[in-house]
Write a protein that holds these residues in place. Structure first.
Motif, PDB file in Angstrom:
ATOM      1  N   LEU A  75      50.013  25.567  45.349  1.00 40.46           N
ATOM      2  CA  LEU A  75      48.885  25.965  46.187  1.00 40.46           C
ATOM      3  C   LEU A  75      49.163  27.308  46.868  1.00 40.46           C
ATOM      4  CD1 LEU A  75      47.621  22.713  47.923  1.00 40.46           C
ATOM      5  CD2 LEU A  75      46.240  24.388  46.718  1.00 40.46           C
ATOM      6  N   CYS A  76      50.354  27.456  47.414  1.00 41.09           N
ATOM      7  CA  CYS A  76      50.712  28.720  48.067  1.00 41.09           C
ATOM      8  C   CYS A  76      50.751  29.866  47.061  1.00 41.09           C
ATOM      9  CB  CYS A  76      52.058  28.597  48.776  1.00 41.09           C
ATOM     10  SG  CYS A  76      51.980  27.593  50.276  1.00 41.09           S
ATOM     11  N   LYS A  77      51.240  29.593  45.861  1.00 39.97           N
ATOM     12  CA  LYS A  77      51.251  30.627  44.819  1.00 39.97           C
ATOM     13  C   LYS A  77      49.830  31.048  44.468  1.00 39.97           C
ATOM     14  CE  LYS A  77      55.558  29.369  42.503  1.00 39.97           C
ATOM     15  NZ  LYS A  77      56.166  28.841  41.270  1.00 39.97           N
ATOM     16  N   GLU A  78      48.942  30.078  44.350  1.00 40.68           N
ATOM     17  CA  GLU A  78      47.553  30.367  44.006  1.00 40.68           C
ATOM     18  C   GLU A  78      46.862  31.104  45.145  1.00 40.68           C
ATOM     19  OE1 GLU A  78      44.655  30.249  40.979  1.00 40.68           O
ATOM     20  OE2 GLU A  78      46.794  29.850  40.971  1.00 40.68           O
ATOM     21  N   ILE A  79      47.172  30.731  46.377  1.00 39.83           N
ATOM     22  CA  ILE A  79      46.607  31.421  47.541  1.00 39.83           C
ATOM     23  C   ILE A  79      47.099  32.857  47.583  1.00 39.83           C
ATOM     24  CG2 ILE A  79      46.683  31.495  50.077  1.00 39.83           C
ATOM     25  CD1 ILE A  79      46.644  28.350  49.923  1.00 39.83           C
ATOM     26  N   ALA A  80      48.387  33.063  47.291  1.00 41.83           N
ATOM     27  CA  ALA A  80      48.939  34.423  47.265  1.00 41.83           C
ATOM     28  C   ALA A  80      48.235  35.268  46.210  1.00 41.83           C
ATOM     29  CB  ALA A  80      50.437  34.379  47.005  1.00 41.83           C
ATOM     30  N   TRP A  81      47.994  34.686  45.047  1.00 39.31           N
ATOM     31  CA  TRP A  81      47.289  35.406  43.975  1.00 39.31           C
ATOM     32  C   TRP A  81      45.851  35.696  44.376  1.00 39.31           C
ATOM     33  CZ3 TRP A  81      43.023  33.737  41.154  1.00 39.31           C
ATOM     34  CH2 TRP A  81      42.652  34.568  40.094  1.00 39.31           C
ATOM     35  N   PHE A  82      45.166  34.696  44.911  1.00 34.25           N
ATOM     36  CA  PHE A  82      43.750  34.835  45.277  1.00 34.25           C
ATOM     37  C   PHE A  82      43.578  35.812  46.441  1.00 34.25           C
ATOM     38  CE2 PHE A  82      39.664  32.779  46.846  1.00 34.25           C
ATOM     39  CZ  PHE A  82      38.894  33.247  45.798  1.00 34.25           C
ATOM     40  N   ALA A  83      44.576  35.889  47.319  1.00 35.03           N
ATOM     41  CA  ALA A  83      44.505  36.803  48.465  1.00 35.03           C
ATOM     42  C   ALA A  83      44.570  38.269  48.035  1.00 35.03           C
ATOM     43  CB  ALA A  83      45.630  36.505  49.446  1.00 35.03           C
ATOM     44  N   LEU A  84      45.083  38.535  46.843  1.00 33.26           N
ATOM     45  CA  LEU A  84      45.142  39.919  46.354  1.00 33.26           C
ATOM     46  C   LEU A  84      43.770  40.433  45.944  1.00 33.26           C
ATOM     47  CD1 LEU A  84      48.462  39.805  44.310  1.00 33.26           C
ATOM     48  CD2 LEU A  84      48.062  40.842  46.555  1.00 33.26           C
ATOM     49  N   LYS A  85      42.839  39.529  45.758  1.00 36.21           N
ATOM     50  CA  LYS A  85      41.457  39.910  45.466  1.00 36.21           C
ATOM     51  C   LYS A  85      40.736  40.055  46.811  1.00 36.21           C
ATOM     52  CE  LYS A  85      41.239  37.516  41.077  1.00 36.21           C
ATOM     53  NZ  LYS A  85      41.304  38.733  40.312  1.00 36.21           N
ATOM     54  N   ASN A  86      40.059  41.175  47.017  1.00 32.11           N
ATOM     55  CA  ASN A  86      39.434  41.424  48.321  1.00 32.11           C
ATOM     56  C   ASN A  86      38.487  40.314  48.748  1.00 32.11           C
ATOM     57  OD1 ASN A  86      40.811  43.754  48.817  1.00 32.11           O
ATOM     58  ND2 ASN A  86      39.288  45.059  47.846  1.00 32.11           N
ATOM     59  N   GLN A  87      37.616  39.891  47.859  1.00 32.40           N
ATOM     60  CA  GLN A  87      36.700  38.807  48.207  1.00 32.40           C
ATOM     61  C   GLN A  87      37.458  37.507  48.427  1.00 32.40           C
ATOM     62  OE1 GLN A  87      33.879  38.943  44.926  1.00 32.40           O
ATOM     63  NE2 GLN A  87      32.252  39.313  46.427  1.00 32.40           N
ATOM     64  N   GLY A  88      38.496  37.289  47.652  1.00 28.90           N
ATOM     65  CA  GLY A  88      39.299  36.079  47.801  1.00 28.90           C
ATOM     66  C   GLY A  88      39.941  36.016  49.172  1.00 28.90           C
ATOM     67  N   ARG A  89      40.521  37.115  49.595  1.00 26.84           N
ATOM     68  CA  ARG A  89      41.153  37.182  50.919  1.00 26.84           C
ATOM     69  C   ARG A  89      40.120  36.887  52.007  1.00 26.84           C
ATOM     70  NH1 ARG A  89      43.275  42.695  51.760  1.00 26.84           N
ATOM     71  NH2 ARG A  89      44.818  42.018  50.271  1.00 26.84           N
ATOM     72  N   GLU A  90      38.960  37.478  51.863  1.00 24.62           N
ATOM     73  CA  GLU A  90      37.882  37.295  52.851  1.00 24.62           C
ATOM     74  C   GLU A  90      37.513  35.819  53.003  1.00 24.62           C
ATOM     75  OE1 GLU A  90      33.156  38.155  52.649  1.00 24.62           O
ATOM     76  OE2 GLU A  90      34.472  39.805  52.008  1.00 24.62           O
ATOM     77  N   TYR A  91      37.351  35.119  51.893  1.00 22.32           N
ATOM     78  CA  TYR A  91      36.957  33.711  51.948  1.00 22.32           C
ATOM     79  C   TYR A  91      38.083  32.825  52.469  1.00 22.32           C
ATOM     80  CZ  TYR A  91      32.727  34.997  49.460  1.00 22.32           C
ATOM     81  OH  TYR A  91      31.534  35.573  49.118  1.00 22.32           O
ATOM     82  N   LEU A  92      39.319  33.143  52.101  1.00 23.13           N
ATOM     83  CA  LEU A  92      40.450  32.361  52.602  1.00 23.13           C
ATOM     84  C   LEU A  92      40.579  32.501  54.114  1.00 23.13           C
ATOM     85  CD1 LEU A  92      43.087  33.160  49.848  1.00 23.13           C
ATOM     86  CD2 LEU A  92      42.054  30.928  50.291  1.00 23.13           C
ATOM     87  N   LEU A  93      40.432  33.721  54.611  1.00 22.31           N
ATOM     88  CA  LEU A  93      40.539  33.947  56.051  1.00 22.31           C
ATOM     89  C   LEU A  93      39.406  33.259  56.802  1.00 22.31           C
ATOM     90  CD1 LEU A  93      41.661  37.681  56.047  1.00 22.31           C
ATOM     91  CD2 LEU A  93      43.055  35.672  56.583  1.00 22.31           C
ATOM     92  N   LYS A  94      38.234  33.253  56.198  1.00 21.84           N
ATOM     93  CA  LYS A  94      37.079  32.603  56.820  1.00 21.84           C
ATOM     94  C   LYS A  94      37.320  31.097  56.979  1.00 21.84           C
ATOM     95  CE  LYS A  94      32.930  32.273  54.764  1.00 21.84           C
ATOM     96  NZ  LYS A  94      31.667  32.730  54.150  1.00 21.84           N
ATOM     97  N   GLU A  95      38.100  30.529  56.088  1.00 19.33           N
ATOM     98  CA  GLU A  95      38.402  29.091  56.140  1.00 19.33           C
ATOM     99  C   GLU A  95      39.558  28.763  57.086  1.00 19.33           C
ATOM    100  OE1 GLU A  95      36.794  26.457  54.687  1.00 19.33           O
ATOM    101  OE2 GLU A  95      35.306  27.966  54.174  1.00 19.33           O
TER     102      GLU A  95
END
Length: 191
Positions: A75-95
């Motif tokens: 999960l942390c690996k996937e979050i790290a990967w998804f956070a490199l995408k600008n929209q991904g980071r935005e949605y993760l932070l919103k949660e």
């Protein structure tokens, strides 16, 4: 369809989710989720940018409800990967994922600590609001006291991730240089 005296009608999972009896008997299989995450199965659906928000919610929900330490690693690996995408980071932070990852830094499993640190570094990159959130948790004090006070207790990789997290969290470039100088000597003497 008949089975004994009862009549069963074919149905979809969509209809069953609304049924409280069905949802009470529903269970989540963490081993299956682990395999899906390890194989990057969910990434195939991200070709559609409309699913980014859903994926951010999915990752946060899985991390929030994970019982197995082993599930936290992919999960942390996937979050790290998804956070490199600008929209991904935005949605993760919103949660509100920063607090969940911060809690994992207190875990006993060093692999979980390193992966959570890497995910935090990727989330904090060029994001002042996220840094303020992590600073408000007391991250700098925790990192200095737990990891850098006894660096021989952790692997060089974990210490490097924590130093990177510390540098990323620092407010200014001058403070980043100070942190690196102060703790670089500690690292070199123990390695």
């Amino acid at each position: 369809m008949r089975r004994g005296k009862e009549e069963f009608l074919p149905t979809t999972i969509e209809l069953k989710v609304g049924d409280p009896k069905f949802m009470k008997s529903f269970s989540f299989n963490e081993r299956f989720a682990y395999i899906l995450l390890e194989q990057h199965y969910f990434r195939y659906f991200l070709q559609d940018p409309d699913l980014y928000e859903f994926y951010g919610k999915l990752l946060c929900g899985l991390l929030r409800n994970a019982d197995m330490e082993e599930l936290s690693i992919p999960l942390c690996k996937e979050i790290a990967w998804f956070a490199l995408k600008n929209q991904g980071r935005e949605y993760l932070l919103k949660e509100g994922i920063i607090l969940q990852l911060y809690k994992l830094l207190n875990c006993l499993n060093e692999v979980v600590i390193a992966e959570a640190g890497t995910a935090l570094v990727n989330l904090l990159a060029n994001n002042k609001e996220a840094k303020v959130t992590l600073l408000s948790c007391g991250a700098i004090r925790m990192i200095l006291s737990k990891f850098l006070s006894s660096p021989g207790k952790y692997s060089p990789h974990t210490i490097c991730v924590m130093l990177k997290l510390l540098r990323t969290t620092a407010n200014s470039y001058q403070r980043q240089i100070e942190v690196t100088k102060e703790n670089g000597l500690v690292l070199l003497s123990d390695l």
